[in-house]
Motif scaffolding. Structure first.
Motif, PDB file in Angstrom:
ATOM      1  N   ALA A  11      47.664 -89.510   5.336  1.00  0.00           N
ATOM      2  CA  ALA A  11      49.530 -89.542   4.774  1.00  0.00           C
ATOM      3  C   ALA A  11      49.180 -88.750   3.590  1.00  0.00           C
ATOM      4  O   ALA A  11      50.164 -88.269   3.218  1.00  0.00           O
ATOM      5  CB  ALA A  11      49.594 -91.008   4.475  1.00  0.00           C
ATOM      6  N   LYS A  53      59.426 -88.977   8.967  1.00  0.00           N
ATOM      7  CA  LYS A  53      58.193 -89.650   9.841  1.00  0.00           C
ATOM      8  C   LYS A  53      57.442 -90.169   8.781  1.00  0.00           C
ATOM      9  O   LYS A  53      55.844 -91.110   9.065  1.00  0.00           O
ATOM     10  CB  LYS A  53      57.858 -89.484  10.629  1.00  0.00           C
ATOM     11  N   ALA A  89      53.417 -97.450   6.778  1.00  0.00           N
ATOM     12  CA  ALA A  89      52.659 -98.258   8.198  1.00  0.00           C
ATOM     13  C   ALA A  89      51.674 -98.751   7.827  1.00  0.00           C
ATOM     14  O   ALA A  89      51.233 -98.547   7.162  1.00  0.00           O
ATOM     15  CB  ALA A  89      52.978 -96.951   9.124  1.00  0.00           C
ATOM     16  N   TYR A 110      43.962 -94.056   7.079  1.00  0.00           N
ATOM     17  CA  TYR A 110      45.282 -93.723   7.714  1.00  0.00           C
ATOM     18  C   TYR A 110      46.370 -92.998   5.997  1.00  0.00           C
ATOM     19  O   TYR A 110      47.445 -91.832   5.609  1.00  0.00           O
ATOM     20  CB  TYR A 110      46.655 -94.480   7.838  1.00  0.00           C
ATOM     21  N   LEU A 136      53.217 -93.739  14.855  1.00  0.00           N
ATOM     22  CA  LEU A 136      53.856 -93.150  13.780  1.00  0.00           C
ATOM     23  C   LEU A 136      52.831 -91.304  13.719  1.00  0.00           C
ATOM     24  O   LEU A 136      53.432 -90.156  14.028  1.00  0.00           O
ATOM     25  CB  LEU A 136      54.294 -93.591  12.554  1.00  0.00           C
ATOM     26  N   LEU A 137      51.463 -91.702  13.868  1.00  0.00           N
ATOM     27  CA  LEU A 137      50.814 -90.382  13.582  1.00  0.00           C
ATOM     28  C   LEU A 137      51.090 -89.500  14.705  1.00  0.00           C
ATOM     29  O   LEU A 137      50.910 -88.551  15.235  1.00  0.00           O
ATOM     30  CB  LEU A 137      49.715 -90.721  13.395  1.00  0.00           C
ATOM     31  N   PHE A 167      55.446 -93.739   8.114  1.00  0.00           N
ATOM     32  CA  PHE A 167      53.688 -93.679   8.058  1.00  0.00           C
ATOM     33  C   PHE A 167      53.215 -93.837   6.530  1.00  0.00           C
ATOM     34  O   PHE A 167      52.525 -94.838   6.820  1.00  0.00           O
ATOM     35  CB  PHE A 167      53.198 -92.103   8.333  1.00  0.00           C
ATOM     36  N   LYS A 168      53.468 -92.918   6.015  1.00  0.00           N
ATOM     37  CA  LYS A 168      52.689 -93.971   4.338  1.00  0.00           C
ATOM     38  C   LYS A 168      53.293 -95.121   4.341  1.00  0.00           C
ATOM     39  O   LYS A 168      51.559 -95.829   3.667  1.00  0.00           O
ATOM     40  CB  LYS A 168      53.743 -92.486   3.545  1.00  0.00           C
ATOM     41  N   ALA A 182      51.330 -97.507  12.881  1.00  0.00           N
ATOM     42  CA  ALA A 182      50.788 -96.028  12.054  1.00  0.00           C
ATOM     43  C   ALA A 182      50.655 -95.690  12.783  1.00  0.00           C
ATOM     44  O   ALA A 182      50.714 -94.150  13.661  1.00  0.00           O
ATOM     45  CB  ALA A 182      49.737 -96.171  10.853  1.00  0.00           C
ATOM     46  N   ILE A 226      54.304 -87.721  14.902  1.00  0.00           N
ATOM     47  CA  ILE A 226      54.482 -87.398  13.358  1.00  0.00           C
ATOM     48  C   ILE A 226      53.856 -85.489  14.184  1.00  0.00           C
ATOM     49  O   ILE A 226      54.178 -84.468  14.362  1.00  0.00           O
ATOM     50  CB  ILE A 226      53.208 -87.381  12.580  1.00  0.00           C
TER      51      ILE A 226
END
Length: 70
Positions: free
Chosen positions: A5, A39, A46, A1, A54-55, A43-44, A51, A58
């Protein structure tokens, strides 16, 4: 991730730096962009399932672009 990010943040940074929109179009960009920035920032930080959620959010926000700029 973390690579995703970083790529998302790089794209956001470029978009902001190169923005030349004014008026209503600029306002519409901000309405679309602000939730995306929030978001990506979340995410950065999470991990795991959070994560992944959130992805997906996004991706959904990115696909809303056409509703603001059809």
């Amino acid at each position: 991730y973390s690579l995703t990010a970083a790529a998302l943040q790089k794209g956001l940074d470029k978009m902001v730096a190169e923005c030349s929109m004014k008026g209503p179009e600029h306002d519409a960009l901000h309405q679309w962009l602000l939730p995306l920035v929030q978001k990506v920032n979340a995410f950065k930080k999470a991990s795991g399932e959070n994560a992944a959620v959130l992805l997906r959010e996004i991706e959904t926000q990115i696909h809303l672009f056409d509703q603001y700029f059809a």
